[in-house]
Design a protein around this motif. Structure first.
Motif, short mmCIF file in Angstrom:
data_model
loop_
_atom_site.label_atom_id
_atom_site.label_comp_id
_atom_site.label_asym_id
_atom_site.label_seq_id
_atom_site.Cartn_x
_atom_site.Cartn_y
_atom_site.Cartn_z
N GLU A 85 -10.33 -2.43 -8.01
CA GLU A 85 -9.70 -3.33 -7.21
C GLU A 85 -8.07 -3.12 -7.46
O GLU A 85 -7.76 -2.62 -8.28
CB GLU A 85 -10.06 -4.67 -8.09
CG GLU A 85 -9.12 -6.12 -7.49
CD GLU A 85 -9.75 -7.24 -8.21
OE1 GLU A 85 -9.00 -7.51 -9.44
OE2 GLU A 85 -10.62 -7.86 -8.01
N ALA A 86 -7.54 -3.53 -5.95
CA ALA A 86 -6.17 -3.07 -5.98
C ALA A 86 -5.13 -4.67 -5.69
O ALA A 86 -5.94 -5.30 -5.16
CB ALA A 86 -6.10 -2.09 -4.78
N THR A 87 -4.12 -4.43 -5.96
CA THR A 87 -3.17 -5.53 -5.62
C THR A 87 -2.23 -5.17 -4.63
O THR A 87 -1.61 -4.41 -4.70
CB THR A 87 -2.38 -5.95 -6.86
OG1 THR A 87 -3.26 -6.26 -7.89
CG2 THR A 87 -1.43 -7.11 -6.66
N SER A 88 -2.34 -6.08 -3.34
CA SER A 88 -1.49 -5.58 -2.33
C SER A 88 -0.17 -6.75 -2.17
O SER A 88 0.98 -6.29 -1.60
CB SER A 88 -2.13 -5.88 -1.08
OG SER A 88 -2.63 -7.29 -0.71
N THR A 93 -5.50 -9.84 -4.24
CA THR A 93 -6.34 -8.45 -4.75
C THR A 93 -7.33 -8.24 -3.60
O THR A 93 -7.73 -9.31 -2.63
CB THR A 93 -6.77 -8.62 -6.18
OG1 THR A 93 -7.93 -9.87 -5.96
CG2 THR A 93 -6.03 -8.63 -7.04
N ARG A 95 -10.67 -5.36 -2.62
CA ARG A 95 -11.60 -4.26 -3.06
C ARG A 95 -12.93 -3.88 -1.92
O ARG A 95 -12.84 -4.99 -0.93
CB ARG A 95 -12.51 -4.63 -4.40
CG ARG A 95 -13.41 -5.98 -4.14
CD ARG A 95 -13.95 -6.32 -5.55
NE ARG A 95 -14.79 -7.57 -5.58
CZ ARG A 95 -16.19 -7.47 -5.22
NH1 ARG A 95 -16.61 -6.29 -4.95
NH2 ARG A 95 -17.00 -8.39 -5.34
N VAL A 198 -2.84 -1.06 0.75
CA VAL A 198 -3.72 -0.76 -0.34
C VAL A 198 -4.70 0.47 0.31
O VAL A 198 -5.23 0.45 1.21
CB VAL A 198 -4.66 -1.96 -0.76
CG1 VAL A 198 -5.68 -1.62 -1.72
CG2 VAL A 198 -3.79 -3.21 -1.22
#
Length: 206
Positions: A85-88, A93, A95, A198
């Motif tokens: 999971e990534a934070t933009s 967030t 994924r 992301v």
């Protein structure tokens, strides 16, 4: 004529004397050159070179240390795994909820059919307000050269909704023509509005 002979002899004697003085002077100069150091100063003249690096050497050493410095991020170090999971942006967030292998059918100009990946991207909004997704863009690349994957929008693509409410999640499905043997796969999500791009990267199971 007789009175001139002694005078000519005097001239000859004077010239010989001058030549002798010049010869003596030359010998003295050769034996003791002007400005030569005495024996006691030889050690100073032949001193070992200083170990202090020159400016060019310092610059070169600095560049080498920067290149080899551990922990310095490169452009690709922002990528996370395909299952991560990534934070933009703060409170936003994203994924990859699913990656499915499909056989895409091209029906629009520029599309390419064949082996493809259907990538489901899920975005969660916890910003405290509605999140605009109208500018959201998903791109895919494959292989070590990051070859752009061709989108097959006509075969199963479902773009993001225009927005997502606070506390809710939204999904979009994007289909890309990617050869089965292509590795690795890189997926980039850009939600626009100043959010960070992301990047997901890895080897999907096919």
């Amino acid at each position: 004529m007789l009175s001139q002979v002694p005078r000519s002899r005097m001239y000859v004697a004077a010239a010989v004397a001058a030549l002798v003085l010049v010869s003596v002077a030359v010998v003295l100069i050769v034996r003791h050159p002007s400005g030569s150091a005495d024996p006691g100063s030889d050690s100073t003249v032949a001193a070992a070179p200083s170990s202090t690096a020159t400016p060019s050497e310092k610059s070169s050493e600095s560049e080498e240390s920067e290149e080899s410095e551990p922990g310095k991020p490169s452009g690709d170090n922002r990528a996370v795994g395909l299952k991560a999971e990534a934070t933009s942006a703060p409170g936003v967030t994203a994924r990859l909820a699913r990656i499915d292998s499909v056989q895409a059918t091209a029906s629009l100009p520029g599309e390419v059919g064949g082996p493809a990946l259907a990538i489901t991207v899920k975005v969660k909004n916890e910003t405290g307000k509605k999140l605009d997704l109208a500018l959201g863009v998903v791109n895919a690349y494959y292989g070590p050269e990051r070859t752009p994957a061709v989108s097959v929008a006509s075969d199963g693509e479902v773009p993001f909704p225009a927005s997502v409410a606070d506390g809710e999640s939204a999904k979009g499905v994007y289909v890309f023509q990617i050869p089965e043997e292509a590795r690795p796969v890189r997926v980039e999500l850009d939600l626009g509005n100043g959010a960070d791009v992301v990047v997901f990267k890895g080897r999907p199971q096919r």
